[in-house]
Design an enzyme around this catalytic site. Structure first.
Site, PDB file in Angstrom:
ATOM      1  N   HIS A 181      -3.500   3.543  -5.784  1.00 13.76           N
ATOM      2  CA  HIS A 181      -3.896   2.378  -5.268  1.00 13.76           C
ATOM      3  C   HIS A 181      -4.196   1.285  -6.103  1.00 13.76           C
ATOM      4  O   HIS A 181      -3.905  -0.067  -5.945  1.00 13.76           O
ATOM      5  CB  HIS A 181      -5.309   2.349  -4.487  1.00 13.76           C
TER       6      HIS A 181
ATOM      7  N   ARG B 138      -1.354  -1.632  -6.765  1.00 14.14           N
ATOM      8  CA  ARG B 138      -1.510  -2.896  -5.886  1.00 14.14           C
ATOM      9  C   ARG B 138      -2.465  -3.902  -6.545  1.00 14.14           C
ATOM     10  O   ARG B 138      -1.798  -4.954  -6.658  1.00 14.14           O
ATOM     11  CB  ARG B 138      -2.172  -2.504  -4.469  1.00 14.14           C
TER      12      ARG B 138
ATOM     13  N   LYS C 125      -2.544  -1.564   8.718  1.00 12.79           N
ATOM     14  CA  LYS C 125      -3.942  -1.421   8.508  1.00 12.79           C
ATOM     15  C   LYS C 125      -4.780  -2.308   9.421  1.00 12.79           C
ATOM     16  O   LYS C 125      -5.725  -2.405   9.881  1.00 12.79           O
ATOM     17  CB  LYS C 125      -4.273  -1.592   7.110  1.00 12.79           C
TER      18      LYS C 125
ATOM     19  N   TYR D 266     -10.357 -10.459  -6.339  1.00 16.16           N
ATOM     20  CA  TYR D 266      -9.753 -10.605  -7.807  1.00 16.16           C
ATOM     21  C   TYR D 266     -10.466 -11.915  -8.274  1.00 16.16           C
ATOM     22  O   TYR D 266      -9.889 -12.246  -9.483  1.00 16.16           O
ATOM     23  CB  TYR D 266      -8.334 -10.966  -7.445  1.00 16.16           C
TER      24      TYR D 266
ATOM     25  N   ARG E  66       0.804  -1.198   0.056  1.00 14.23           N
ATOM     26  CA  ARG E  66       0.164   0.244  -0.054  1.00 14.23           C
ATOM     27  C   ARG E  66       0.927   1.401  -0.097  1.00 14.23           C
ATOM     28  O   ARG E  66       1.987   1.207   0.474  1.00 14.23           O
ATOM     29  CB  ARG E  66      -0.893   0.064   1.329  1.00 14.23           C
TER      30      ARG E  66
ATOM     31  N   HIS F  67      -3.544  -9.482   3.159  1.00 17.31           N
ATOM     32  CA  HIS F  67      -5.069  -9.453   3.316  1.00 17.31           C
ATOM     33  C   HIS F  67      -5.261  -9.921   4.564  1.00 17.31           C
ATOM     34  O   HIS F  67      -4.466 -11.130   4.970  1.00 17.31           O
ATOM     35  CB  HIS F  67      -5.693 -10.087   2.417  1.00 17.31           C
TER      36      HIS F  67
END
Length: 211
Positions: free
Chosen positions: A142, A145, A81, A178, A43, A168
């Site tokens: 972003h 990514r 995050k 995805y 990120r 993740h």
């Protein structure tokens, strides 16, 4: 991922990224930042929080342990995050070499300082500049990514590996985000089953011929 976010997702191919990077490499910091983002999938906040000590040149890894944000004109270094965002990402040799080249040109840099002392606003400005100059389609920072994730999918890496690399929280996040990038997987399954069946029939015929 919500459908509206999936619909707005865009990504570059390697060829598109190379056209873009050629348009911004006149600024070394832009070249290094965007190459790290594209080739690692981290990120932008993770990128901007990096220090030199996060790089392990010998093992070719990058440790993600913190996140950068700017609030009320103040630079903040925060926790990542999510808990899974803390991770070690392997990096290719050319990125190690590029970071070393960048560091060699810094003046009075301390290893515990932010390596890229700029902001997300700067990255977006440079993204716009590079898109306009190179002619490649405009995407968000972003989306680099997403570009990395789509590249790994195209290369055949598993969702579990991609999930760990992107940080993740669980593999479901990766699959939900995805899944639309796997448009031909079902047909590939049937094609491989067809080939396997034909091969097994052929082997059976060959065995029968021996008797």
């Amino acid at each position: 991922m919500e459908k509206k976010n999936a619909d707005s997702m865009q990504f570059w191919t390697v060829a598109e990224f190379n056209k873009f990077i050629a348009a911004v490499e006149d600024k070394l910091i832009s070249k290094v930042c965007f190459k790290i983002l594209f080739w690692t999938g981290i990120r932008s906040g993770e990128l901007l929080a990096l220090t030199l000590s996060d790089f392990d040149y010998e093992n070719k890894t990058l440790s993600i342990t913190k996140n950068y944000a700017r609030l009320n004109k103040e630079d903040l270094i925060l926790e990542p995050k999510t808990p899974k965002s803390k991770r070690v990402v392997t990096i290719p040799t050319f990125l190690c070499d590029l970071v070393q080249e960048y560091v060699s040109k810094l003046y009075e840099y301390e290893p515990d300082e932010r390596l890229f002392q700029t902001t997300k606003f700067y990255l977006q400005h440079e993204m716009n500049r590079g898109c306009k100059k190179s002619g490649v389609k405009k995407i968000r920072v972003h989306d680099l990514r997403h570009s990395h994730a789509s590249l790994l999918i195209e290369m055949g890496f598993s969702p579990l590996l991609i999930s760990e690399r992107l940080g993740h929280e669980n593999i479901e996040t990766t699959l939900n985000t995805y899944s639309h990038l796997y448009p031909n997987k079902q047909s590939q399954v049937s094609d491989k089953l067809q080939l396997l069946n034909q091969k097994s029939i052929g082997n059976s015929i060959d065995e029968n011929k021996k008797f």
